[in-house]
Design a protein around this motif. Sequence first.
Motif, mmCIF file in Angstrom:
data_model
loop_
_atom_site.group_PDB
_atom_site.id
_atom_site.type_symbol
_atom_site.label_atom_id
_atom_site.label_comp_id
_atom_site.label_asym_id
_atom_site.label_seq_id
_atom_site.Cartn_x
_atom_site.Cartn_y
_atom_site.Cartn_z
ATOM 1 N N LYS A 1 0.867 -1.176 0.000
ATOM 2 C CA LYS A 1 0.000 0.000 0.000
ATOM 3 C C LYS A 1 0.912 1.236 0.000
ATOM 4 N N LYS A 2 0.867 1.979 -1.109
ATOM 5 C CA LYS A 2 1.809 3.093 -1.270
ATOM 6 C C LYS A 2 1.258 4.422 -0.781
ATOM 7 N N ARG A 3 -0.070 4.605 -0.884
ATOM 8 C CA ARG A 3 -0.678 5.836 -0.388
ATOM 9 C C ARG A 3 -1.806 5.480 0.565
ATOM 10 N N ILE A 4 -1.759 6.092 1.745
ATOM 11 C CA ILE A 4 -2.690 5.725 2.820
ATOM 12 C C ILE A 4 -3.395 6.977 3.326
ATOM 13 N N LEU A 5 -4.694 6.863 3.592
ATOM 14 C CA LEU A 5 -5.483 7.942 4.190
ATOM 15 C C LEU A 5 -5.991 7.463 5.538
ATOM 16 N N PHE A 6 -5.662 8.225 6.591
ATOM 17 C CA PHE A 6 -6.098 7.918 7.954
ATOM 18 C C PHE A 6 -7.115 8.974 8.368
ATOM 19 N N LEU A 7 -8.367 8.555 8.614
ATOM 20 C CA LEU A 7 -9.456 9.465 8.960
ATOM 21 C C LEU A 7 -9.796 9.366 10.437
ATOM 22 N N ALA A 8 -9.967 10.515 11.088
ATOM 23 C CA ALA A 8 -10.416 10.560 12.480
ATOM 24 C C ALA A 8 -11.475 11.644 12.603
ATOM 25 N N ASP A 9 -12.196 11.669 13.721
ATOM 26 C CA ASP A 9 -13.288 12.631 13.855
ATOM 27 C C ASP A 9 -12.995 13.722 14.868
ATOM 28 N N ARG A 10 -11.790 13.754 15.405
ATOM 29 C CA ARG A 10 -11.414 14.798 16.345
ATOM 30 C C ARG A 10 -10.058 15.359 15.941
ATOM 31 N N ASN A 11 -9.950 16.663 15.902
ATOM 32 C CA ASN A 11 -8.730 17.310 15.441
ATOM 33 C C ASN A 11 -7.525 16.930 16.288
ATOM 34 N N ILE A 12 -7.739 16.894 17.607
ATOM 35 C CA ILE A 12 -6.622 16.572 18.485
ATOM 36 C C ILE A 12 -6.126 15.157 18.269
ATOM 37 N N LEU A 13 -7.043 14.245 17.897
ATOM 38 C CA LEU A 13 -6.628 12.872 17.639
ATOM 39 C C LEU A 13 -5.685 12.807 16.446
ATOM 40 N N VAL A 14 -5.966 13.604 15.425
ATOM 41 C CA VAL A 14 -5.083 13.647 14.258
ATOM 42 C C VAL A 14 -3.722 14.204 14.657
ATOM 43 N N ASP A 15 -3.725 15.308 15.413
ATOM 44 C CA ASP A 15 -2.452 15.921 15.818
ATOM 45 C C ASP A 15 -1.637 14.994 16.712
ATOM 46 N N GLN A 16 -2.301 14.379 17.686
ATOM 47 C CA GLN A 16 -1.588 13.457 18.566
ATOM 48 C C GLN A 16 -1.026 12.275 17.794
ATOM 49 N N ASP B 1 -10.583 5.608 11.885
ATOM 50 C CA ASP B 1 -10.466 5.470 13.333
ATOM 51 C C ASP B 1 -11.828 5.725 13.976
ATOM 52 N N GLU B 2 -12.126 5.026 15.068
ATOM 53 C CA GLU B 2 -13.414 5.143 15.754
ATOM 54 C C GLU B 2 -14.559 5.019 14.754
ATOM 55 N N CYS B 3 -14.587 3.930 14.012
ATOM 56 C CA CYS B 3 -15.540 3.799 12.904
ATOM 57 C C CYS B 3 -16.964 3.561 13.375
ATOM 58 N N HIS B 4 -17.205 3.565 14.703
ATOM 59 C CA HIS B 4 -18.579 3.514 15.193
ATOM 60 C C HIS B 4 -19.275 4.848 15.004
ATOM 61 N N ARG B 5 -18.523 5.904 14.725
ATOM 62 C CA ARG B 5 -19.082 7.242 14.699
ATOM 63 C C ARG B 5 -19.853 7.532 13.415
ATOM 64 N N GLY B 6 -20.673 6.598 12.976
ATOM 65 C CA GLY B 6 -21.562 6.864 11.870
ATOM 66 C C GLY B 6 -21.078 6.411 10.527
ATOM 67 N N SER B 7 -19.867 5.876 10.441
ATOM 68 C CA SER B 7 -19.345 5.501 9.130
ATOM 69 C C SER B 7 -20.116 4.353 8.524
#
Length: 803
Positions: free
Chosen positions: A222-237, A296-302
């Motif tokens: 996998k050469k290009r990866i997208l990581f999705l989260a629902d909270r800004n701080i989670l992405v930064d951390q 991430d946290e895919c219970h959040r409506g995904s």
Amino acid sequence: MDKLLLSERDICTKFITPAIQQAGWQQHEFREEVQLTDGRVMVRGKLAARIKNPDAKGGPKRADYVLYARPNVPIAVIEAKQNKYPVGHGMPQALIYAELLDAPFAISSNGNGFLLHDRTGLTQPVERELSLSEFPSPATLWPLYQQWKGLTEPDAVKLVEQPYYSDGSGREPRYYQRVAINRAIEAIAKGQQRILLVMATGTGKTYTAFQIIWRLWKAKTKKRILFLADRNILVDQTMQQDFAPFGEVMHKITNREVKKNYEVYLALYQAVTGKDEWKQIYRQFPADFFDLVVVDECHRGSAADDSVWREVLDYFSTATHLGLTATPRETKEVSNITYFGEPVYTYSLRQGIEDGFLAPYKVIRIVTDADALGYTPEKGKLDKHGQTVEQRQYNTRDFDRNLVLEKRTKLVAAKVWEYLKGTDPMAKTIVFCDDQDHAERMRQELVKLIPAAAANRRYVMRITGDDAEGKAQLSYFIDNDEPYPVIATTSKLLTTGVDAKTCKLIVLDQTINSMTEFKQIIGRGTRLREDYHKLYFTIMDFKGATRLFADPDFDGEPVVIYEPEPDGPVVPPDEQEPPTITSEPAPQPYVPTSGENGDENPSGGEGRIKYVLGDVEVQVAVERSQYLDADGKLITENYRVLLKEDIRKSLRAQFGSLTDFLRRWSETERKQAILDELRNRGVPLEVLQQAVPNGEDIDAFDLVAHVAFDRKPLTRRERANEVKKRDVFGRYGEQARAVLEALLEKFADHGVQDIEDPRILELPPFDQYGTKTEIRRGIFGGADKYAQAITELEQALYDEKRA
């Protein structure tokens, strides 16, 4: 040399290790004394300690040997025993450890030879004895592993062999993280496009995701990866911590700006989606741009077909989709399992507690008289704002949303402070309220009560979506080394994503409508921090959420459930005998940016009328404390009831005498009608259960007869067993008897309402006999005859001559 006199360690050194090496295993391909778990934390009263003895129940699990076919692939476990034991004496332990590690071979030895158990079933017999010189080589076991896992293609094998990331510090995945990583990698290697990992909050989902992505990326799968989260701080951390090794190839999508020269992208899903087309910047990437999308946290409506995350997943449909969640299901209609499929691996809160990686929890349940019996205002009553209060019965769901009882808020605040004062006044605490207005009123009441709050405005803070000052304090609240704020009152803002590692008290004064939300809230306290003397946490529940949303299969049971008396202490009493275990008492976090939280508006809902009453007295009705003993048995530590007499009066007013009640119960065709009547009169089944020790095990019939008329109750199981002793089903055919016996079991487990519900026939074990219609018509000869059989079953259950 007499083998019988040798210690277990001597057996390993003199016989097992040489046999392993002689079979071709190099020193780096096996490890000795591998610790798998930390040992469960036991809680008694205010004392908590970790079980350190590996031979004790709940102690740390330690494998004598783990053999690795590749650096990241455990393939066999060996359990050694002294020579005085038979060669297979260690097999039960070896099998447990092999299952934990997802290793196909479990081996036991006493120094004379080996007993090998093949969990793959590919070789026969499954268990066989081997001499010391017959120990299998790596070249023998590795092909069996590949066949077991279905890894037939060279590229798939190459991917599985790709090592983990290591920073040289010695940090490596825990056993369950290793299994989760390997299972995900194996699924991708075999071409699976949708993958779900279920891991309880606090078990390192982000670190697990990093190791999966790292191996896929390094292998160029996998050469290009997208990581999705629902909270800004989670992405930064995530970027600053677990994902930091990606360095310059990593990019955070911000300001709705697309850059296509990176390899690992992280994004807040709100930053790439929106109802307006110009906000949907993910469409500026080619549909085949990403090879892997991690949610991430895919219970959040995904999982919902019309959710914004699903838009992204559907757009990048050629990519592999990996979902991470702590809550495997949302509702019957929408489930992340529906989209991703069954999880390739599940690590539950229950297992995390048993392994000693997560904090066990106590529950203190407090039921006020207003919650137990409801509140009905007199006709024409005005609230504090001059509004005429609608005359109806208000219950727990209404309080603080439609009707504010100010003295109820005072009582909740008083109980919270009483607990903190009696345990640790500086213990980090989150109070979950129904809306922002409720959170502010709760803050005010706590400030009035707590002396330290008068001198330090940061002792109690409202941290909600509409309070900029409060949100600014969130980073301090979740900082392990910052003492203030101590108490945070909130509604939705801290429900998810906030990793308050040192949080010791979670207060539930919020109506919670879903298992998902409940588990996310509880997840705020599950992390262990022994260095901060946090080995367990406490849930103080004022709205019954802990009982309504318990999931023993996933969450396990609390170590304590305590329902104190109104005039009794709110802190559960200490046990007479503290835990005889050693060690001192024993999770990082989140700051949202504006517009990304899910808080309600301050009024609690547009157009909703909220009445405020300050003259209604409120007192405690029921409090109970329980804990789990070492055998997993729920022990009642303390149990107190104030309102039993009030409930008794209400029941006697409804039913009259015991004779009248028995006649009513016997003559009522559907007992559910009586249960509905009880609820409408303010005495729901749940309140009756709380008013009697072990009330959850007693049927509604016995609860009413006991509380109202002092009749000794039987448990549902005792009533079911009485029926089993008699030949009640003798005149029915074999299949009809089987259905009725299964219904009897349902009664023993849940009560009469289950056997009266026709939908029960759609569930196991009834579905094996056909559809609901086929059972009633084909087995019983018609719906009327089935109904008659149910009536006779109930008559047998409540036969007064027998009971």
